[in-house]
Design a protein around this motif. Structure first.
Motif, PDB file in Angstrom:
ATOM      1  N   GLN A 201       0.820  -1.212   0.000  1.00  0.00           N
ATOM      2  CA  GLN A 201       0.000   0.000   0.000  1.00  0.00           C
ATOM      3  C   GLN A 201       0.851   1.258   0.000  1.00  0.00           C
ATOM      4  OE1 GLN A 201      -2.008   1.353   3.399  1.00  0.00           O
ATOM      5  NE2 GLN A 201      -0.752   0.275   4.883  1.00  0.00           N
ATOM      6  N   TYR A 229      -7.515   6.218   0.905  1.00  0.00           N
ATOM      7  CA  TYR A 229      -7.039   6.173   2.290  1.00  0.00           C
ATOM      8  C   TYR A 229      -8.046   6.766   3.270  1.00  0.00           C
ATOM      9  CZ  TYR A 229      -3.732   6.387   6.176  1.00  0.00           C
ATOM     10  OH  TYR A 229      -3.112   6.207   7.384  1.00  0.00           O
ATOM     11  N   TYR A 230      -8.573   7.936   2.932  1.00  0.00           N
ATOM     12  CA  TYR A 230      -9.446   8.633   3.879  1.00  0.00           C
ATOM     13  C   TYR A 230     -10.915   8.243   3.765  1.00  0.00           C
ATOM     14  CZ  TYR A 230      -5.553  11.715   5.074  1.00  0.00           C
ATOM     15  OH  TYR A 230      -4.357  12.191   5.509  1.00  0.00           O
ATOM     16  N   GLY A 242      -5.805   1.272   4.769  1.00  0.00           N
ATOM     17  CA  GLY A 242      -5.591   2.108   5.937  1.00  0.00           C
ATOM     18  C   GLY A 242      -5.266   1.348   7.196  1.00  0.00           C
ATOM     19  N   ALA A 244      -7.216  -0.153   8.986  1.00  0.00           N
ATOM     20  CA  ALA A 244      -8.198   0.351   9.950  1.00  0.00           C
ATOM     21  C   ALA A 244      -8.706  -0.748  10.877  1.00  0.00           C
ATOM     22  CB  ALA A 244      -9.379   0.990   9.214  1.00  0.00           C
ATOM     23  N   ARG A 283      -8.413   4.188  11.733  1.00  0.00           N
ATOM     24  CA  ARG A 283      -7.036   3.820  11.472  1.00  0.00           C
ATOM     25  C   ARG A 283      -6.223   3.952  12.753  1.00  0.00           C
ATOM     26  NH1 ARG A 283      -8.327   7.345   7.565  1.00  0.00           N
ATOM     27  NH2 ARG A 283      -6.896   8.898   8.404  1.00  0.00           N
TER      28      ARG A 283
END
Length: 345
Positions: A201, A229-230, A242, A244, A283
């Motif tokens: 990534q 990502y966000y 991410g 997460a 994350r």
């Protein structure tokens, strides 16, 4: 070169490697195909190169169909070049001869380059910083130098589409970081469209204009590195890109209630698709830990890893392990009971 993949299916016997892939690659774009081993990313790359034919669907280069279920244009008749994971250098050729070979044999290398091959060879040697290594044989080169030769051979005939299959996976961590910058610089100089396959990534986020995240032969999400990502749209993308932590619960407007608790967290821009699945992603860097309990989610620290800029903690919360990256200024110890709190904003 613009590239279009339309409803492509690829089967190997009874195994279906790709499921209805639809994808457009713009001229001059750097597109990363990201996913775990076995997700179909290399199969897609081989279809673009012409090494494989689709079971169904079609592939177009600059609007011209080059592959469908019945016929496929062979690799040498496509204006593409490929960089392989294994370098694939010829042991009997020196660096200069590796660059010269596609100038002599690539169908789309123009006549001027073929007539003045030495000038083009020198240009390419300068681009990949191998000017002083032109007479070296592959056995006399380091891993990074071998990869530069592989890149040089691929860009020498000025292909419109440059395909890269995990080209940095055989290099050590420090050299991978250096080669990322080299590849970005190469993209800026050549202006070629690049399709870059990776399971890392960090590589995809650092270099690509857009990222295609694949899983089990399907595209999970396409977007810019920032969007991927966000704003992940699926649990897989949230965890794979991410890293997460995913929490189950229920959404009511912009408020999330953790499953089996009264703990409520606010929305920080979570995608509607994750909300529909009743999931709240955090994350590791979006988490803070506290020794004080204010009705938050609580757990016990199981591991602690020093990482220079921060500590990486794993926290056991009920039947879930949560990963948090916490600043050095807020140290905790293994065995401590802590509250897990989202960082707002």
């Amino acid at each position: 070169m613009s590239t279009t993949v339309q409803n492509v299916i690829k089967k190997f016997g009874s195994y279906q490697a790709l499921h209805r892939i639809n994808l457009s690659i713009q001229e001059g774009e750097f597109l990363a195909i990201l996913g775990p081993s076995g997700c179909g990313k290399t199969t897609l790359l081989r279809l673009l190169a012409g090494f494989e034919s689709p079971t169904d669907g079609s592939i177009l280069l600059d609007g011209i169909e080059v592959a469908n279920a019945k016929t496929a244009t062979p690799p040498e008749q496509r204006n593409v070049s490929m960089v392989f994971q294994s370098f694939a250098l010829w042991p009997h050729m020196n660096v200069k001869e590796h660059i010269q070979f596609p100038l002599q044999h690539h169908r789309f290398a123009d006549k001027a380059m073929k007539q003045d091959a030495n000038q083009r060879i020198q240009e390419v040697l300068e681009i990949v910083n191998l000017t002083n290594f032109s007479d070296r044989m592959p056995g006399e080169l380091s891993g990074g130098q071998k990869q530069r030769v592989s890149l040089a051979r691929a860009i020498a005939p000025k292909p419109k589409l440059l395909l890269m299959d995990e080209p940095l996976s055989n290099l050590d961590a420090e050299l991978r970081m250096e080669m990322r910058r080299e590849i970005q610089n190469l993209h800026q100089l050549t202006k070629a469209s690049i399709v870059y396959v990776t399971h890392d990534q960090g590589e995809a986020l650092a270099m690509a204009d857009r990222i295609v995240v694949m899983n089990n032969g399907e595209i999970e999400q396409i977007g810019t590195p920032e969007e991927i990502y966000y704003h992940p749209e699926t649990p897989f993308v949230a965890k794979f890109v991410g890293k997460a932590n995913l929490f189950e619960g229920s959404w009511e407007g912009d408020s999330f209630t953790l499953k089996h608790s009264n703990v409520k967290w606010k929305d920080w821009g979570i995608s509607n698709k994750l909300k529909e699945k009743s999931i709240y992603p955090l994350r590791p860097e979006q988490i803070t830990l506290s020794r004080k309990e204010h009705g938050e989610l609580t757990g016990t620290i199981k591991t602690k890893q020093f990482q220079g800029r921060d500590y990486h903690y794993s926290v056991a919360v009920n039947d879930q392990v949560i990963i948090g990256h916490i600043p050095l200024s807020k140290p905790f110890e293994v065995g401590e009971n802590v509250s897990v709190i989202p960082i707002e904003g």
